[in-house]
Design an enzyme around this catalytic site. Structure first.
Site: not given
Length: 719
Positions: A651, A689, A565
């Site tokens: 995501d 995610h 991320s």
């Protein structure tokens, strides 16, 4: 590597130039068209990338199988949590061999009993009830995630939220636990958070806007239509998200809206569920705080005049009248507080590690809501800490649901200490271990952990948490793995991750770089790695990598790095900044097209992110600064590490297009031998995610990544 692997050609997406013009700067982007996941050509490209990754990693099939076997072998598959008291029931979470998802159960507490029942894996107790079987709910779904569980005060009703796409938008079900009847499925597309009113007539939940910002709290009458739901409170400032939690005494819904720099709280009486929330502290720019309902008054952790935050009290009748009773010392950072009938537990950071401090209550809870100063109710001088002996031990609060509990649950872990649930007696301060997560086949005596330090270019000392096999020496020949994040004041505390044993047992030196931008060393540590100081995060990581090599722990050509991320942004930035430092890089759901994203306020999270990264849309200085480090903007003709990028089609936090574009640009630009240092890209087509759902699928995904990494750094054989 087979002949087929060496001759396969990576997917080459078409170039369809689009222009981005801001502050007099024109950027031509040939791959922005990959953003549209409804375009069949985009899906075809992603599927081609997955097929290419399959071929480039085909020779690792046996290693992947071995790794999955090791992950499973280090897991007690049929296991259970320590029972947690909630009123008249003990609650248990059970896992079962072969099941991806757990079962949530409960058993009645015996009259007068204070000790948890004797529970064993795989053996249900007399009277034990299954509240929710997540494995059964997941059947027929390629992806499954629980977004929340809530019980009514009498524990007869259960609400739970389910996501089967990975987009973190949840369908809510309300069930009668006595009859098994489903009472309500009206709420769809909800955000995080569920709570019942005291009378069980209403369910509170959150909604998200088109930019996936949690912006409203709603009240739903159970059994009614969603169209009749009532808005409780809305947060119109796009920098803020809003959420809630129920106070431990079950009396109050504590609502909090927050940006990166500012907070506002409200209180809603759950016994009067249609009332208007009362302000609890107001909103002042730059003031962050969290409110904890302490029965007859409030506890507040705040930064008003205190860089490391402070603990204050406030009367219920005047929640903005804060009286500070304890301020963080130099090098400390107060993070939150939980209140009980006889004590408060303060979570903080001290010396770079998570810790817990307990403050006894000096006066009895009288249940009043008057405006008397409650600061004298706390014996600050009598505060005591929960001990943890190792230099990498982290302690944080566990599940503490009962207001009247005589003991405080906490968790302890380190790189080599499996997650340990313990409790401290609030009267005697004595601690006892309730459970240490069993790790079959693990002998901690085979390993060592230690704190190392790197020195940044500006002289700042950067801590590293490091683990290795005991026989490893600083001979300059070892393979290494360095993990980093460094954003949002998130601390990557040393913790036990069973899959890392597969690295350690292949002689890999495992390290975490606690770089600026995280919260490990207090609020200044965060401030020195955000906005126009963001580049410190990247240079800190490069300097940490250099320290591992210079101190002899890792060979210069055998170091791998990983970030996910915002940590994926870190990976992209250091690949551009110092590609020679790394042999291989894992970039999970990577935020690598940061400038494009932060320029578009219609995208999820963007406006709120301006307080973290800066606002390049309106500020040309921020625009130029971000353009100078955004990975996609700065790929250069140089020899790069091998790169494995992963993402998920659904995501919502970091769109799949970012790594898709980045990989395309890497392949066309870098000068490294891409047969020897491949650039591979995987996209999970039904996930979000966090990647695949379910523990077995997650193990397979992790084995895919680690097999590739181990192959690249020459560490496929166990020592």
């Amino acid at each position: 590597m087979s002949e087929a692997e060496t001759t396969v050609v990576p997917p080459i997406p078409a170039q369809r130039p689009t222009e981005r013009i801001f502050h007099g700067d024109t950027v031509t982007d040939p791959y922005e068209w990959l953003r549209d996941k409804e375009d069949p050509e985009v899906i075809a490209h992603l599927e081609a990338e997955n097929a290419y990754a399959d071929v480039r990693t085909a020779h690792l099939a046996s290693l992947r199988t071995d790794l999955v076997a090791e992950f499973v072998g280090h897991t007690q598959e049929t296991d259970l949590s320590v029972p947690t008291r909630r009123g008249a029931w003990w609650h248990i979470v059970r896992t079962t061999e072969g099941h991806d998802h757990p079962a949530f159960t409960r058993v009645p507490a015996e009259d007068g009993a204070t000790e948890a029942p004797d529970v064993r894996p795989g053996e249900m107790l007399a009277g034990e009830q299954v509240l929710l079987d997540a494995q059964a709910l997941s059947e027929g779904h390629e992806f499954f995630s629980l977004g929340g569980l809530a019980l009514s005060d009498d524990q007869d009703l259960l609400a739970y939220a389910v996501d089967v796409a990975g987009d973190e938008r949840f369908a809510v079900t309300v069930k009668d636990l006595a009859t098994g009847e489903v009472l309500d499925t009206a709420v769809q597309g909800a955000g995080y958070g569920l709570a019942f009113s005291s009378d069980r007539q209403w369910l509170f939940y959150a909604r998200v806007d088109d930019a996936w910002r949690q912006h409203q709290i709603w009240r739903h009458r159970i059994g009614g239509e969603a169209a009749d739901d009532q808005l409780v409170i809305a947060e119109d400032d796009e920098r803020f998200t809003i959420g809630f939690e129920v106070s431990r005494d079950r009396s109050t819904l504590v609502i909090q809206a927050g940006s990166t720099t500012t907070t506002e709280c409200w209180l809603l009486d759950l016994a009067d569920p249609t009332s208007t929330p009362r302000p609890a502290g107001g909103r002042r720019a730059g003031v962050e705080y969290a409110v904890e309902h302490a029965g007859d008054h409030l506890l507040v952790v705040h930064n008003d005049g205190h860089e490391g935050f402070a603990l204050a009290t406030a009367p219920l009748a005047d929640p903005s009248a804060w009286t500070t009773i304890l301020a963080a010392a130099e090098g400390e950072r107060f993070e939150g507080v939980e209140a009980f009938a006889s004590a408060a537990a303060l979570e903080l950071r001290s010396g770079g590690l998570a810790a817990v401090r307990v403050i006894p209550r000096a006066g009895a809870v009288d249940g009043s809501s008057g405006d008397a100063d409650p600061s004298a109710l706390w014996d600050v001088a009598g505060a005591w800490g929960i001990d943890h002996g190792g230099e990498l031990d982290s302690v944080w609060l566990g599940a503490n649901h009962d207001w009247d509990s005589p003991a405080l649950r906490y968790e302890l872990t380190s790189l080599l200490t499996p997650s340990t649930v313990a409790e401290a007696d609030l009267a005697t301060h004595a601690s006892r271990v309730l459970k240490r997560t069993p790790v079959p086949g693990y002998d901690p005596e085979l390993y060592v952990e230690k704190r190392l330090w790197a020195t940044a270019g500006d002289g700042t000392r950067i801590p590293l948490s490091v683990a290795m096999r005991r026989e490893i020496s600083a001979d300059g020949a070892n393979p290494g793995y360095l993990y980093g994040y460094g954003s949002y004041e998130v601390s990557v505390d040393p913790s036990f991750v069973p899959t890392r044993l597969s690295l350690l047992d292949r002689g890999v030196v495992v390290a975490i770089a606690h770089v600026r931008g995280g919260g490990e060393m207090g609020r200044p540590w965060y401030q020195q790695g955000k906005l126009l100081a963001k580049k410190n995060t990247f240079t800190d990581f490069v300097d940490a990598a250099g320290a591992l090599v210079e101190q002899g722990w890792v060979a210069p050509d055998r170091l791998a790095a990983e970030g996910r991320s915002a940590g994926g942004l870190l990976m992209g930035a250091v690949a551009n900044l110092a590609p020679e430092r790394f042999r291989a890089i894992l970039a999970g759901v990577p935020f690598v097209d940061a400038l494009t994203t932060i320029l578009d306020p219609s995208l999820p999270l963007t406006v709120g992110e301006w307080e973290e990264w800066g606002d390049p849309l309106h500020d040309p200085e921020v625009y130029a600064y971000m353009k100078g480090y955004s990975p996609y903007e700065n790929v250069r003709a140089a020899e790069y590490p091998a790169i494995f990028a992963s993402t998920s089609l659904n995501d919502t936090r970091v769109f799949f297009v970012e790594p898709a574009k980045w990989v395309a640009r890497l392949r066309e630009t870098v000068t490294s031998d891409q047969e020897r240092r491949p650039i591979v890209f995987r996209c999970e087509m039904v996930a979000g995610h966090g990647g695949r759902s379910g523990r077995y699928a997650k193990w397979e995904q992790r084995a895919d990544e680690l097999a590739w990494l181990l192959d690249q750094i020459g560490a496929t054989a166990r020592i």
